[in-house]
Design a protein around this motif. Structure first.
Motif, PDB file in Angstrom:
ATOM      1  N   ALA A 141       0.659  -1.204   0.043  1.00  0.00           N
ATOM      2  CA  ALA A 141      -0.071  -0.014  -0.074  1.00  0.00           C
ATOM      3  C   ALA A 141       0.996   1.312   0.100  1.00  0.00           C
ATOM      4  O   ALA A 141       0.569   2.228  -0.632  1.00  0.00           O
ATOM      5  N   ALA A 142       1.993   1.285   0.650  1.00  0.00           N
ATOM      6  CA  ALA A 142       2.811   2.449   0.720  1.00  0.00           C
ATOM      7  C   ALA A 142       3.880   2.387  -0.192  1.00  0.00           C
ATOM      8  O   ALA A 142       4.304   1.654  -0.724  1.00  0.00           O
ATOM      9  N   GLY A 143       4.474   3.646  -0.265  1.00  0.00           N
ATOM     10  CA  GLY A 143       5.864   3.710  -1.079  1.00  0.00           C
ATOM     11  C   GLY A 143       5.573   4.444  -2.380  1.00  0.00           C
ATOM     12  O   GLY A 143       6.353   4.664  -3.100  1.00  0.00           O
ATOM     13  N   GLY A 144       4.284   4.429  -2.981  1.00  0.00           N
ATOM     14  CA  GLY A 144       3.984   4.858  -4.284  1.00  0.00           C
ATOM     15  C   GLY A 144       3.241   6.305  -3.973  1.00  0.00           C
ATOM     16  O   GLY A 144       3.124   6.899  -2.819  1.00  0.00           O
ATOM     17  N   SER A 145       2.828   6.951  -5.056  1.00  0.00           N
ATOM     18  CA  SER A 145       2.233   8.184  -4.931  1.00  0.00           C
ATOM     19  C   SER A 145       1.031   8.625  -3.983  1.00  0.00           C
ATOM     20  O   SER A 145       0.781   9.518  -3.559  1.00  0.00           O
ATOM     21  N   ARG A 146       0.315   7.351  -4.014  1.00  0.00           N
ATOM     22  CA  ARG A 146      -0.975   7.604  -3.207  1.00  0.00           C
ATOM     23  C   ARG A 146      -0.762   7.928  -1.932  1.00  0.00           C
ATOM     24  O   ARG A 146      -1.119   8.658  -1.325  1.00  0.00           O
ATOM     25  N   GLN A 147       0.196   7.000  -1.234  1.00  0.00           N
ATOM     26  CA  GLN A 147       0.672   7.072   0.122  1.00  0.00           C
ATOM     27  C   GLN A 147       1.642   8.367   0.312  1.00  0.00           C
ATOM     28  O   GLN A 147       1.323   9.308   1.278  1.00  0.00           O
ATOM     29  N   ARG A 148       2.387   8.539  -0.577  1.00  0.00           N
ATOM     30  CA  ARG A 148       3.340   9.774  -0.420  1.00  0.00           C
ATOM     31  C   ARG A 148       2.752  11.123  -0.659  1.00  0.00           C
ATOM     32  O   ARG A 148       3.223  12.216   0.008  1.00  0.00           O
ATOM     33  N   SER A 149       1.411  11.231  -1.100  1.00  0.00           N
ATOM     34  CA  SER A 149       0.792  12.485  -1.278  1.00  0.00           C
ATOM     35  C   SER A 149       0.010  12.802   0.034  1.00  0.00           C
ATOM     36  O   SER A 149      -0.468  13.903   0.056  1.00  0.00           O
ATOM     37  N   LEU A 150       0.165  11.882   0.953  1.00  0.00           N
ATOM     38  CA  LEU A 150      -0.475  12.172   2.011  1.00  0.00           C
ATOM     39  C   LEU A 150       0.501  12.414   3.231  1.00  0.00           C
ATOM     40  O   LEU A 150       1.739  11.770   3.035  1.00  0.00           O
TER      41      LEU A 150
END
Ligand code: COA
Length: 364
Positions: A204-213
């Motif tokens: 779930a983490a490490g990509g743009s979805r999580q990094r944008s939060l």
């Protein structure tokens, strides 16, 4: 060399002309896992068929395995040059850039086209289709395709459900331009996906979805997560459907398949797919017992293993079928070529500092 389409109109196919497999030196048996997790050898073998897997040492990355497999595949093809390097992986060395350019440079191929394919455990079949496309379009005469993954770097070592399944490894093939009717020509293909189920297999983490939060991701989100039971059900259904679609496109019957080479997800899945297809289980090439599920590496590793052990021989007709996160799935057919030279698998090299460890996975 930069690539430019030649625009040739002659029928062209990608023909297999080199093959090799490689695994890291550290072996982790079921007993090793049982010493640190609430599990045991009997449970793991019954549910997955896996006896051991290989994992990288601290500091080793996917490209390290990819380079070893790639170098040996080039040697088996009798070449030191190709026009493109494709690395199928879900465990790239870095989020950015892709791993293939670094692999190409380390193989002395700086300057060639190089890119990654991420279709999770279907990556090798997607990579075959990509390589075939490069060749058919006239932009490459020879392609080095490497399936390489180090799932041990993304699976939570404390998660007993996933830690038992995955292992690290790399398998590589060289494809050259040839005729669709000659032995080694890859195709027909079937490729598919269903992103509505992306959450079944995910980091779930490490990509743009999580990094944008704002905030740091949880331990769970930083690691690979799989909903095993649902994945199992989808894997059997999708692999069987994809295999049938490909056979039908080529006009092959199930009896025409000498060897079914599935993605080595786990033994129960492979046998369920074979049963569903009405294919005798003896025709199912497996080595998941020795290496676990090695992601995008699993089909080329199984091919290298079977070819070195002479399980597969020239003229045999093969059905390759894979399934992975995404969800993705895919199949491809090929008639086995005669390799002028084939490197022994298990590969002989092993660091001298670890002489007592098993050299490479034993053949199943
Ligand atoms: N050792 C012992 N027990 C374990 C365990 C382990 N390593 N992992 C899970 N269990 C336990 C569970 O906690 C559960 O206990 P509970 O009944 O008390 O809750 C029990 O075993 C059954 O778990 P479940 O997840 O239902 O087992 P399962 O029969 O579905 O097998 C998998 C689990 C992961 C082996 C199975 O779902 C599977 O093979 N899925 C596909 C995975 C795969 O191949 N993925 C790759 C696709 S590319």
């Amino acid at each position: 060399m930069s690539l430019t389409a030649t625009g040739s109109s002659a029928p062209v196919a990608a023909v297999l002309c080199g093959l090799a497999g490689w695994v890291p030196s550290r072996v982790v048996t079921n007993e090793d896992l049982a010493r640190r997790l609430d599990t045991d050898d009997a449970w793991i073998r019954t549910r997955t068929g896996i006896r051991q897997r290989y994992v990288v040492e601290p500091g080793q990355a996917t490209s390290d395995l990819a380079v070893e497999a790639g170098r040996r595949a080039l040697a088996s093809a009798g070449r030191d040059r190709v026009d493109a390097v494709v690395v199928a992986t879900t465990t790239a060395d870095h989020t950015c850039p892709a791993t293939a350019p670094a692999v190409a440079a380390r193989l002395g191929l700086a300057g060639v086209a190089a890119f990654d394919v991420n279709a999770v455990c279907t990556g090798f079949v997607y990579g075959l289709a990509s390589a075939a496309g490069l060749i058919a379009a006239g932009v490459a005469d020879r392609v080095l395709l490497i399936g390489a993954d180090t799932y041990s770097t993304i699976v939570d070592p404390l998660d007993r459900a996933d830690a038992i399944i995955f292992g690290d490894g790399a398998g590589a093939v060289v494809l050259r331009a040839g005729h669709p009717d000659e032995p080694g020509a890859v195709g027909h293909f079937d490729l598919g996906s269903d992103g509505a189920h992306e959450d079944l297999i995910m980091v779930a983490a490490g990509g743009s979805r999580q990094r944008s939060l704002p905030g740091e991701p949880s331990r769970r989100d930083r690691h690979f997560a799989m909903r095993g039971k649902e994945v199992y059900r989808h894997a059997v259904t999708r692999m069987a459907e994809s295999a049938r679609a490909t056979l039908s496109r080529a006009g092959w019957k199930i009896d025409d398949v000498d060897h079914f080479v599935p993605h080595q997800a786990n033994l129960r899945i492979l046998h369920s797919v074979a049963d569903d297809l009405g294919l005798p289980r003896e025709r199912c090439v497996t080595h998941v017992e020795s290496v676990g599920n090695t992601g995008a590496a699993s089909i080329p590793l199984a091919l290298a293993d079977a070819a070195a052990g002479r399980t597969i021989g020239p003229g045999d007709r093969l059905l390759l079928t894979a399934f992975g996160g995404g969800l993705t799935w895919g199949s491809c057919l090929l008639t086995w070529p005669a390799f002028p030279e084939f490197p022994a698998f298990p590969a002989p090299a092993r660091p001298a500092a670890q002489p007592t460890r098993p050299a490479q996975p034993a053949r199943p």
